[in-house]
Structure formats: structure tokens, C-alpha cells
Design a protein around this motif. Structure first.
Motif, short mmCIF file in Angstrom:
data_model
loop_
_atom_site.label_atom_id
_atom_site.label_comp_id
_atom_site.label_asym_id
_atom_site.label_seq_id
_atom_site.Cartn_x
_atom_site.Cartn_y
_atom_site.Cartn_z
N LYS A 3 43.70 -16.37 3.32
CA LYS A 3 43.32 -17.63 2.04
C LYS A 3 42.01 -16.90 1.19
O LYS A 3 40.61 -17.91 0.64
CB LYS A 3 42.17 -17.92 2.81
CG LYS A 3 43.35 -18.59 3.37
CD LYS A 3 42.94 -20.50 4.96
CE LYS A 3 44.49 -20.67 5.65
NZ LYS A 3 43.96 -21.72 6.74
N PRO A 45 43.35 -22.72 0.13
CA PRO A 45 42.33 -22.54 -1.09
C PRO A 45 43.25 -22.47 -2.49
O PRO A 45 44.73 -21.66 -2.61
CB PRO A 45 41.41 -22.15 -0.74
CG PRO A 45 41.89 -21.20 -0.30
CD PRO A 45 42.81 -21.43 0.16
N LYS A 84 33.09 -16.32 0.97
CA LYS A 84 34.51 -16.36 -0.50
C LYS A 84 35.14 -15.37 -0.37
O LYS A 84 34.19 -13.79 0.55
CB LYS A 84 34.11 -16.64 -1.65
CG LYS A 84 34.03 -18.02 -1.65
CD LYS A 84 34.20 -18.46 -2.95
CE LYS A 84 33.47 -19.70 -3.64
NZ LYS A 84 34.05 -19.94 -4.95
N ARG A 85 36.49 -14.85 0.08
CA ARG A 85 37.10 -14.23 0.36
C ARG A 85 37.30 -13.69 -0.90
O ARG A 85 38.24 -13.88 -1.62
CB ARG A 85 38.44 -14.08 1.10
CG ARG A 85 38.06 -12.95 2.70
CD ARG A 85 38.84 -13.21 3.69
NE ARG A 85 38.69 -13.69 5.28
CZ ARG A 85 39.00 -14.13 5.97
NH1 ARG A 85 39.92 -15.20 5.51
NH2 ARG A 85 38.79 -14.30 7.16
N GLU A 122 40.41 -16.59 -2.47
CA GLU A 122 39.80 -17.10 -3.45
C GLU A 122 40.11 -16.31 -4.57
O GLU A 122 40.14 -16.89 -5.29
CB GLU A 122 38.41 -18.12 -2.99
CG GLU A 122 39.32 -19.87 -1.88
CD GLU A 122 37.98 -20.16 -1.73
OE1 GLU A 122 37.56 -20.79 -2.22
OE2 GLU A 122 37.55 -19.44 -0.67
N PHE A 165 30.12 -10.71 -2.07
CA PHE A 165 30.89 -11.55 -1.60
C PHE A 165 30.82 -11.44 0.22
O PHE A 165 30.78 -9.46 0.59
CB PHE A 165 32.62 -11.65 -2.06
CG PHE A 165 32.32 -12.79 -3.00
CD1 PHE A 165 32.32 -14.23 -3.07
CD2 PHE A 165 32.85 -11.59 -4.15
CE1 PHE A 165 32.14 -14.37 -4.31
CE2 PHE A 165 32.43 -12.10 -5.78
CZ PHE A 165 32.30 -13.22 -5.95
#
Ligand code: TRP
Length: 337
Positions: free
Chosen positions: A148, A181, A5-6, A150, A36
Motif C-alpha cells: 500500500k 491507495p 505514508k509508505r 503511496e 516519510f
């Protein structure tokens, strides 16, 4: 194992960072790099403009970016892992801001509590408030969803903004399809660090801050000004560590001396002057490697610029992809293929 995930977080370029910034945000940025896949950390210079009213203030932006980024790097933000960049270096964020402004009701923006606070602080009225300040949370949403991201590490004060970001995303996705998202706030667990006055949250504006990059002597001098237990007038009076901000900071910087300090302070065995010396030593030890690294990075000619250029290139590549998708979904561009 890192999660795919970013992470995105932004901070206004406020110059040299202080203990409050470190405990509340920076050390968490560093930790998230391990958890992450990809983290983006952004100096939000355009956000800084939303409350600036003079050329003197804007004239400091470049220096403030450099100082803040040096602190980030010295604290352990790793430019090989994380994307460290300046907001305006990826101008696609302004495109996305404009496009998101088309799906954001004014009512949502006017209800944001920080908006009302800022208007009051700036002594603006409903008539004179800058249009850009109204859109502050829209720009912040653009920051996050352009990549994007999250996961958004923020302090509690930013939760209303994040909630708004989620609403904007839901609205966009409903209207134009599932492009983004929903970003989630990730609260940094740490009690608020009070300033040297022992009253207000540590901040540069209140001038009650201790800079991470201060020298040992500067640190000692600042700590010396700290307010302790106001009822402890004489050295022979017993102190009350539970009301003392110096004691609170020992939790972070002298965790192994807590019991001893508590005992000696309440028995009037140690005075505030010596107690502060102990705290200054603790802070100086805690940040000694940080300061060494910072000096080293600062002495490398062009290093910060290089990091930020690389960050802008990497961020820009993601941004271009997202903008293409957004423009297609909003009917501004024919679909590729
Ligand atoms: N509004 C944030 C603050 O004042 C700064 C910010 C701008 C931010 N864009 C962001 C934080 C995106 C997280 C994600 O602290």
C-alpha cells in the motif's frame, strides 16, 4: 516530522552501482527516509528474469543483489528505519501479480513504450515475446500496492509504468472495493549523468560507468578515459567547458572549483589531463566515507543476509495482511469475523 505514508522503490539487481545510479536514485532513497514514516527498498530479482535469456546471466543474480545492497547500505539506507529486501523473498507478490493480471487489459500493457523497446532489444517478435515481459508493469504494480505504498521514487522513464499502476488500482477498487491507495510517482530531480563517452546515459551495459565502490586508482583510470571537448586537440587550445562532460561532473564532485576550472579551461591554463585528475580527486573525496563503510559492511560475515532476512520478515508481515484483504474482496476467501 515524518509523513505517515509508505514509500516503495525497486531496482533490478545490477551489481555494483555507479555514479548515475547514485545521483539518479540512491541518494534520493536515503533522503526520503527522513521525510516519510516507512520506506521499502527492494531488489527486484523476478523483474530481472524478464529479460534474461541464459544461465550465465541468472547465475549472477545472487552476487548482483549482494553488491547492490552493500552500495545501498554504504550510501546510508538504514535497515533499522527502512525495509530493505529481495522481491522473491516475499512470494506474496507473485500471488498479487496473478490476481491483478485478471483486471488488467492486454491493450494497456501492449501500449507501454518501454515494452516495445524491450521487445526490440531482445530481438523478440510478437510471437516469441515472453508472457512475463508483457506483465512487467503488473508485477511492478504488485510490488508497490502489496505494501500500500503511496510514494514511488522513480526516474522519468518509469512514469508510464506508474500511470498504468494507477489505472490498475482504480480498476481494482471499482470492481472489488477500496482496497488500495493510488501510488504517486516522485520524480528525482537531477540531470542525467552521462557516461565516460560523453554520449550516452551512464550504464553498465554501455560500459561507460564509474562504480561507487571502485578504488581511487580505478576511478582515476576510468576518468582518464573520459571524452572532453572534441575540438580541443592540443593542450594550448582553449577548451569549451559547456560542451564538456568532465566539467558537468565537476558540478557534483567539485562544486567549489567550478569558476576556477571554467576560467582556466577557457584560457588554456589547465589541460584536460589535469582537469581529469581534479575530477578523479573530487569523486574519490566524495565517496571516501562511503567506501570505508562499504568495506566494513562487506567484511562483516553474514551481515547482508541478516539485513535481507529481517527485511523479508517485515515486508512479509505487511504482505500477508494485504493478500488476506485482496482475497476476501475478490471472493476467494470468507471474510474474517
Ligand atoms: N521497473 C523499475 C526499473 O526498471 C524497477 C521496479 C520494479 C520498480 N518494481 C518497482 C520501481 C516498483 C519502483 C517501484 O527501474
Amino acid at each position: 516530522m515524518t509523513l505517515p505514508k509508505r514509500v516503495f522503490s525497486g531496482a533490478r539487481p545490477s551489481g555494483r552501482q555507479h555514479l548515475g545510479n547514485y545521483m539518479g536514485a540512491i541518494r534520493n532513497y536515503v533522503a526520503l527516509q527522513e521525510e516519510f514514516d516507512e520506506c521499502l527498498y527492494c531488489a527486484v530479482d523476478v523483474h530481472a528474469l524478464t529479460t534474461m535469456t541464459s544461465k550465465e546471466e541468472t547465475g549472477e543474480i545472487q552476487q548482483n543483489i549482494r553488491e547492490m545492497v552493500l552500495d545501498w547500505l554504504a550510501a546510508g539506507l538504514n535497515p533499522e528505519k527502512s525495509i530493505i529486501f529481495v522481491q522473491s523473498h516475499v512470494p506474496e507478490v507473485m500471488t498479487l501479480h496473478t490476481l491483478l493480471s485478471m483486471v488488467t487489459p492486454m491493450g494497456w500493457l501492449m501500449r507501454v513504450p518501454t515494452f516495445k523497446d524491450k521487445v526490440r532489444q531482445m530481438e523478440a517478435t510478437d510471437e516469441s515475446v515472453p508472457y512475463g515481459l508483457v506483465g512487467y508493469p503488473v508485477l511492478m504494480t504488485a510490488d508497490i500496492i502489496l505494501y500500500k505504498a503511496e510514494v514511488v521514487p522513480v526516474g522519468e522513464d518509469q512514469l508510464p509504468h506508474l500511470e498504468l499502476s494507477r489505472e490498475i488500482v482504480r480498476r481494482f477498487n471499482n470492481l472489488f472495493g477500496p482496497v488500495f491507495p493510488e501510488p504517486q510517482a516522485r520524480l528525482t530531480e537531477s540531470p542525467m549523468i552521462l557516461g565516460t563517452d560523453g554520449q550516452a546515459k551512464m550504464s553498465k551495459t554501455m560500459n561507460n560507468h564509474i562504480e561507487l565502490a571502485a578504488t581511487e586508482d580505478e576511478t582515476a583510470a576510468k576518468v582518464k578515459t573520459m571524452v572532453t571537448d572534441p575540438q580541443r586537440a592540443r593542450r594550448t587550445d582553449p577548451g569549451r567547458p559547456w560542451v564538456c562532460n568532465v566539467y558537468k561532473l565537476h558540478h557534483w564532485f567539485n562544486p567549489d572549483k567550478l569558476d576556477e576550472v571554467y576560467r582556466e579551461c577557457t584560457a588554456a591554463g589547465i589541460g584536460c589531463v589535469d582537469d581529469k585528475k581534479l575530477l578523479a580527486e573530487g569523486v574519490n573525496t566524495y565517496f571516501s566515507e562511503f567506501r570505508e563503510r562499504r568495506r566494513e559492511f562487506a567484511s562483516r560475515d553474514g551481515y547482508v543476509e541478516e539485513v535481507l532476512l529481517d527485511g523479508a520478515n517485515r515486508a512479509g508481515a505487511i504482505a500477508k495482511e494485504t493478500i488476506r484483504e485482496v482475497e476476501e474482496s475478490m471472493g476467494l476467501r470468507l471474510k474474517a469475523r
